[in-house]
Design an enzyme around this catalytic site. Structure first.
Site, PDB file in Angstrom:
ATOM      1  N   PRO A  31       0.814  -1.207   0.000  1.00 58.56           N
ATOM      2  CA  PRO A  31       0.000   0.000   0.000  1.00 58.56           C
ATOM      3  C   PRO A  31       0.858   1.272   0.000  1.00 58.56           C
ATOM      4  CG  PRO A  31      -0.322  -1.261   2.029  1.00 58.56           C
ATOM      5  CD  PRO A  31       0.597  -2.054   1.168  1.00 58.56           C
TER       6      PRO A  31
ATOM      7  N   GLY B   1       7.022   0.989   2.898  1.00 58.52           N
ATOM      8  CA  GLY B   1       8.164   1.174   1.993  1.00 58.52           C
ATOM      9  C   GLY B   1       7.826   1.047   0.515  1.00 58.52           C
TER      10      GLY B   1
ATOM     11  N   ASP C  33      14.466   2.914   4.622  1.00 55.87           N
ATOM     12  CA  ASP C  33      13.572   2.125   3.747  1.00 55.87           C
ATOM     13  C   ASP C  33      14.356   1.447   2.625  1.00 55.87           C
ATOM     14  OD1 ASP C  33      11.591   3.231   5.264  1.00 55.87           O
ATOM     15  OD2 ASP C  33      10.286   3.715   3.567  1.00 55.87           O
TER      16      ASP C  33
HETATM   17  O1  PMV Z   1       6.787   5.961   6.689  1.00 54.39           O
HETATM   18  P1  PMV Z   1       7.993   5.164   6.355  1.00 54.39           P
HETATM   19  O2  PMV Z   1       7.888   3.731   6.653  1.00 54.39           O
HETATM   20  O3  PMV Z   1       8.565   5.468   5.033  1.00 54.39           O
HETATM   21  O4  PMV Z   1       9.109   5.501   7.433  1.00 54.39           O
HETATM   22  C1  PMV Z   1       9.560   6.736   7.685  1.00 54.39           C
HETATM   23  C2  PMV Z   1      10.534   6.632   8.783  1.00 54.39           C
HETATM   24  C3  PMV Z   1      10.936   7.960   9.344  1.00 54.39           C
HETATM   25  O5  PMV Z   1      11.870   7.687  10.361  1.00 54.39           O
HETATM   26  C4  PMV Z   1       9.744   8.675   9.942  1.00 54.39           C
HETATM   27  C5  PMV Z   1      11.561   8.845   8.273  1.00 54.39           C
HETATM   28  C6  PMV Z   1      12.887   8.360   7.765  1.00 54.39           C
HETATM   29  O6  PMV Z   1      13.279   8.826   6.692  1.00 54.39           O
HETATM   30  O7  PMV Z   1      13.548   7.546   8.418  1.00 54.39           O
END
Ligand code: PMV
Length: 309
Positions: free
Chosen positions: A97, A103, A148
């Site tokens: 999703p 990711g 990610d």
């Molecule tokens: O929302 P996601 O799973 O893409 O994760 C973002 C993770 C954060 O720590 C909020 C941002 C980052 O770039 O690490």
């Protein structure tokens, strides 16, 4: 000639947001969802994208140059010195999703980089794939930590510190995570931006909070490596409370976190950028289905049970 690549989604177990400020975070691949890219010759001139999941059917030249798909092609072909561009059909299918903490953007980038480089007869190292995907993440996120693209490229549990070489960690005893999707699209860029505003207003306070999260992450890694997974539950709960303080939770996320705990989860927290997207819960093998059911009954659009090993 046709080249395919398939890569998993990911979840952040602990440490999101604080990871942007140099603290460690733990993330694991989620193989129940994946992004698949297929590159083949095209009889039509140009590079044609077909991504039915996001209703995108377009030729490269019609996309803005900072569009993540266009940027992958331009950056990769520049590095590989491919000029003129070949005529291609690129088909993208993803069960991950969008904008929900699994990711999706990084997974499509990694799969596209791998399929395109294979098509052109180049074999890139994981490090090269990861570096390229990180450049594209910057278009999605603004100031991403890189977690990610790293966990998706290497497809194994990652102890991540921004700017440092990625480090895999051992899972002493496999364990189960239930992922509950609020169904709410929440761009990470916004929550990351809001946390930055808080931090700019009171750096001392938020550095302390990030520091506490860093300690939770280090402790969690220690426990996971020794197979003391039960201890992880309490650490997830503590991390969720700190994310609430950071204003990145939401009533929907909190409702699912509570429902999971009531259904017998050992711990639960939001995962990823927050404000929507997904939460995760840790449960004993015998309780996973019960927790998954409690999540869907409390409004989750879907619940995925994944084994971390
Ligand atoms: O929302 P996601 O799973 O893409 O994760 C973002 C993770 C954060 O720590 C909020 C941002 C980052 O770039 O690490």
């Amino acid at each position: 000639m046709c080249h395919k690549a398939s890569v998993p989604g990911k979840i952040i177990l602990l440490g999101e947001h604080a990871v942007v400020y140099g603290r460690p975070a733990l993330a694991v691949p989620v193989t129940q969802v994946h992004a698949d890219v297929q590159v083949s010759n095209s009889a039509r001139e140009g590079i044609w994208f077909d991504a039915p999941d996001v209703d995108l059917h377009a030729e490269l030249k019609t996309l803005p140059s900072d569009h993540p798909l266009a940027a992958v092609v331009h950056n990769l072909f520049f590095i590989l010195r491919i000029d003129p561009f070949p005529s291609l059909n690129i088909r993208i299918d993803s069960t991950i999703p969008v904008a929900s903490g699994l990711g999706s953007g990084a997974a499509v980038s990694v799969a596209l980089i791998r399929a395109l480089s294979a098509y052109t007869g180049h074999s890139l190292s994981d490090e090269q794939v990861n570096d390229l995907a990180f450049e594209i993440e910057k278009l999605h996120h603004g100031t991403p930590s890189g977690i990610d693209n790293t966990v998706i490229t290497y497809a194994r549990p990652i102890y991540f510190v921004k700017g440092q070489p990625s480090e895999s960690f051992k899972v002493g005893e496999p364990f189960f995570i239930i992922i509950g999707d609020t169904g709410i699209i929440a761009p990470t860029k916004e929550s990351v931006g809001d946390v930055r505003k808080l931090w700019l207003e009171d750096k001392d306070k938020w550095e302390k909070v990030f520091g506490r999260i860093g300690e939770i992450v280090s402790r969690a890694r220690f426990m996971i490596e020794r197979g003391k997974t039960k201890e992880l539950g309490g650490l997830m709960d503590q991390n969720h409370a700190l994310l609430q303080e950071m204003t990145v939770s939401s009533p929907e996320l909190d409702k699912l976190v509570e429902a999971a705990r009531k259904a017998g989860a050992l711990g639960a927290k939001l995962s990823g950028g927050g404000r929507g997207g997904n939460m995760i819960a840790l449960a004993e093998p015998a309780t996973t289905e019960i927790v998954a059911k409690a999540l869907t009954e409390s409004g989750a659009k879907r619940a995925i049970i994944t084994k971390v090993e």
